[in-house]
Motif scaffolding. Structure first.
Motif, PDB file in Angstrom:
ATOM      1  N   THR A 183       0.842  -1.188   0.000  1.00 21.35           N
ATOM      2  CA  THR A 183       0.000   0.000   0.000  1.00 21.35           C
ATOM      3  C   THR A 183       0.883   1.246   0.000  1.00 21.35           C
ATOM      4  OG1 THR A 183      -0.125   0.194   2.402  1.00 21.35           O
ATOM      5  CG2 THR A 183      -1.781  -1.229   1.315  1.00 21.35           C
ATOM      6  N   VAL A 184       0.299   2.335  -0.426  1.00 19.13           N
ATOM      7  CA  VAL A 184       1.009   3.616  -0.382  1.00 19.13           C
ATOM      8  C   VAL A 184       1.450   3.901   1.048  1.00 19.13           C
ATOM      9  CG1 VAL A 184       0.674   6.110  -0.634  1.00 19.13           C
ATOM     10  CG2 VAL A 184      -0.060   4.575  -2.461  1.00 19.13           C
ATOM     11  N   ALA A 240       2.206   8.215   1.659  1.00 20.83           N
ATOM     12  CA  ALA A 240       0.911   8.880   1.820  1.00 20.83           C
ATOM     13  C   ALA A 240       1.090  10.387   1.636  1.00 20.83           C
ATOM     14  CB  ALA A 240       0.317   8.568   3.187  1.00 20.83           C
ATOM     15  N   GLY A 241       0.140  10.979   0.943  1.00 21.96           N
ATOM     16  CA  GLY A 241       0.180  12.420   0.731  1.00 21.96           C
ATOM     17  C   GLY A 241       0.896  12.859  -0.530  1.00 21.96           C
ATOM     18  N   VAL A 252       3.919  12.643  -8.747  1.00 26.02           N
ATOM     19  CA  VAL A 252       5.097  12.259  -7.974  1.00 26.02           C
ATOM     20  C   VAL A 252       4.975  10.805  -7.527  1.00 26.02           C
ATOM     21  CG1 VAL A 252       6.418  12.729  -5.865  1.00 26.02           C
ATOM     22  CG2 VAL A 252       5.547  14.625  -7.229  1.00 26.02           C
ATOM     23  N   LEU A 253       3.771  10.413  -7.136  1.00 27.95           N
ATOM     24  CA  LEU A 253       3.541   9.037  -6.688  1.00 27.95           C
ATOM     25  C   LEU A 253       3.827   8.042  -7.815  1.00 27.95           C
ATOM     26  CD1 LEU A 253       2.604   7.060  -4.520  1.00 27.95           C
ATOM     27  CD2 LEU A 253       0.253   7.491  -5.273  1.00 27.95           C
ATOM     28  N   LEU A 254       3.367   8.321  -9.022  1.00 27.52           N
ATOM     29  CA  LEU A 254       3.619   7.421 -10.145  1.00 27.52           C
ATOM     30  C   LEU A 254       5.112   7.318 -10.457  1.00 27.52           C
ATOM     31  CD1 LEU A 254       0.662   8.364 -12.524  1.00 27.52           C
ATOM     32  CD2 LEU A 254       0.900   6.302 -11.127  1.00 27.52           C
ATOM     33  N   PHE A 291      -0.248   0.064 -10.718  1.00 28.10           N
ATOM     34  CA  PHE A 291      -0.797   0.941  -9.690  1.00 28.10           C
ATOM     35  C   PHE A 291      -2.307   0.754  -9.707  1.00 28.10           C
ATOM     36  CE2 PHE A 291      -2.296   5.370  -8.583  1.00 28.10           C
ATOM     37  CZ  PHE A 291      -1.963   5.303  -7.244  1.00 28.10           C
ATOM     38  N   VAL A 292      -2.889   0.351  -8.571  1.00 26.00           N
ATOM     39  CA  VAL A 292      -4.336   0.146  -8.461  1.00 26.00           C
ATOM     40  C   VAL A 292      -4.919   1.303  -7.666  1.00 26.00           C
ATOM     41  CG1 VAL A 292      -6.184  -1.361  -7.627  1.00 26.00           C
ATOM     42  CG2 VAL A 292      -4.097  -2.362  -8.593  1.00 26.00           C
TER      43      VAL A 292
END
Length: 112
Positions: free
Chosen positions: A24-25, A31-32, A37-39, A50-51
């Protein structure tokens, strides 16, 4: 397959993606992070899929050319009980999504 589960999805969902290495993130301490940026961060960490439950992600982010695929769970809500019926189709999508592709897994009442 290395799968990253977005932070708005219940983390209990991860155990239902049998046959995949799911994080999980929150477990990644990401988180946040904003979606772009997350990708990038997920790609750099070697995640292949990525789900997310974010139906707007494909319109907000250019996924083409990315080194991961995106699976969007389009349930009526992000509650576990609404997402569980999508798991079989989500597993198929995870196995077939290509890098830079977005696949939607529609729920039975996702038009709401």
């Amino acid at each position: 397959m290395r799968v990253l589960l977005d932070e708005q999805l219940p983390r209990q969902l991860a155990r239902h993606f049998i046959g995949h290495e799911v994080r999980t993130v929150q477990q990644q301490s990401w988180a946040g992070l904003k979606n772009g940026v997350l990708l990038i961060t997920a790609e750099a960490a070697g995640f292949q899929v990525f789900v997310t439950g974010d139906r707007n992600l494909e319109h907000q982010q250019n996924v083409a050319g990315r080194r991961l695929g995106v699976v969007v769970l389009a349930a009526v809500s992000n509650a576990l009980e609404d997402l569980l019926p999508l798991v079989p189709d989500a597993l198929t999508a995870i196995a077939s999504v290509r890098l830079g592709q977005v696949l939607r897994v529609p729920g039975s009442d996702s038009a709401r």
